[in-house]
Design an enzyme around this catalytic site. Structure first.
Site, short mmCIF file in Angstrom:
data_model
loop_
_atom_site.label_atom_id
_atom_site.label_comp_id
_atom_site.label_asym_id
_atom_site.label_seq_id
_atom_site.Cartn_x
_atom_site.Cartn_y
_atom_site.Cartn_z
N SER A 151 18.68 0.06 33.21
CA SER A 151 17.54 0.39 32.34
C SER A 151 17.54 -0.39 31.03
CB SER A 151 17.50 1.90 32.04
OG SER A 151 17.07 2.60 33.17
N TYR A 223 10.15 3.38 29.15
CA TYR A 223 9.95 4.80 29.33
C TYR A 223 9.03 5.45 28.31
CZ TYR A 223 13.70 3.95 32.58
OH TYR A 223 14.45 3.45 33.62
N ARG A 262 15.50 -2.98 44.10
CA ARG A 262 14.48 -3.66 43.30
C ARG A 262 15.14 -4.76 42.50
NH1 ARG A 262 13.38 -0.68 38.94
NH2 ARG A 262 13.89 -2.42 37.57
N ASP A 264 14.92 -7.83 39.64
CA ASP A 264 14.19 -8.32 38.47
C ASP A 264 14.30 -9.83 38.41
OD1 ASP A 264 13.60 -5.70 37.77
OD2 ASP A 264 15.44 -5.49 36.61
N ASN A 279 18.77 -3.79 41.40
CA ASN A 279 19.04 -2.37 41.20
C ASN A 279 19.09 -1.68 42.56
OD1 ASN A 279 18.41 -2.22 38.09
ND2 ASN A 279 16.75 -3.38 39.01
#
Length: 315
Positions: A151, A223, A262, A264, A279
């Site tokens: 994150s 977030y 996933r 990036d 991830n």
């Protein structure tokens, strides 16, 4: 089926995991005849409860240390309970940025050059360290990251020696953990979800372009509603789309991931794709990127969860 959803935990991503877990519980209940029970792994009594209830499956909605790094996977292996997501080795490799970078390099996947720093090898002269790193990487624009966090916790982008000290402190946190410093690749932020069919064949979801309103896609931008714009599918040409999807699938396979992942990617102005990280337990909140990409591919959230479960239970 009796399904135990693991959520929360004690990592820096605890709050996100609680949201993922709650969303998964709602999605699983919406999917049909299932008995769904959530457990917060911050309370270690969950182990005894799993042993006594013997669920048919654990749906792992944990993120970060203790949930995404192979430790909970090892526990579930010992308890002989099937679980969603990647196994012990793939989880540990993907969580360790330095180790995963070595895997990517070995597989011939383009990834930014990086240097691993340890607490006991950091010199007092940070100016000299900055000069050494910039000479080694060939650029003064650097990304300073904790080696084993998710994150974007503790990540800084720097371009001067004066910024190195604070960036190292942010990356190390209270644990004095390993820090990785990478060349900072300018360009579009792209993320690519990968799902697997029940026969184990991975396939990529539509690309998502991530456009933060400031700086980069750090924890706050991830977030906080309204801090980031998501373009689905990403506005890139077909050849670039295919190259990014192939890169994400190749990363999934190189690490030995299972179920879903996933990756990036940073896409330069001339459409060269750099793999940043993969991830193994990406977020499953209502606003997370895997559900968003799946929906763009025509897969609603309950169906996504059922597909992940089917992969976990496949022989």
């Amino acid at each position: 089926m009796k399904i135990a959803v693991l959520q929360g935990g004690t990592s820096a991503e605890r709050e996100v995991s609680l949201r993922s877990g709650e969303n998964c519980c709602q999605g699983l209940r919406a999917a049909g005849a299932m008995q769904v029970t959530a457990y917060d792994t911050a309370d270690l009594s969950f182990i005894d409860q799993l042993r006594s209830t013997q669920p048919d499956l654990v749906f792992n909605a944990l993120h970060g240390k203790g949930g995404e790094d192979g430790t909970i996977q090892g526990l579930l292996e010992l308890l002989n309970i099937p679980y969603t997501g990647s196994g012990v080795l793939a989880s540990a490799l993907a969580m360790d940025k330095h180790a995963s970078k070595k895997v990517f390099d070995q597989a011939g996947l383009t990834t930014p050059r990086g240097v691993l720093l340890t607490a006991d090898t950091l010199p007092r002269d940070l100016d000299a360290l900055y000069q050494r790193i910039t000479q080694q990487l060939g650029t003064g624009d650097l990304a300073v990251k904790p080696n084993s966090e998710g994150s974007s916790v503790g990540v800084s982008l720097i371009s001067t020696a004066a910024e190195l000290g604070p960036a190292l402190k942010a990356a190390q946190g209270d644990s004095q953990q390993l820090v990785i410093v990478e060349e900072c690749i300018a360009g579009k932020e792209i993320t690519v979800g990968v799902l697997q069919d029940v026969d184990g064949t991975p396939y990529a979801l539509p690309l998502i372009e991530i456009i933060p309103k400031s700086e980069f896609y750090h924890f706050e931008n991830k977030y906080t509603p309204g801090y980031t714009t998501f373009v689905v599918p990403a506005q890139v040409d077909q050849a670039t789309t295919r190259a990014c999807q192939e890169l994400a699938v190749a990363a999934h396979q190189a690490l030995g991931c299972a179920g879903y992942s996933r990756s990036d990617i940073r896409l330069t102005a001339d459409n060269k794709a750099y793999l940043l990280e993969t991830n193994t337990l990406p977020g499953l909140t209502a606003g997370s990127l895997i559900p968003c990409a799946a929906k763009a591919a025509g897969i609603e959230f309950p169906e996504l969860l059922l597909g992940i479960i089917a992969c976990a239970l496949a022989p």
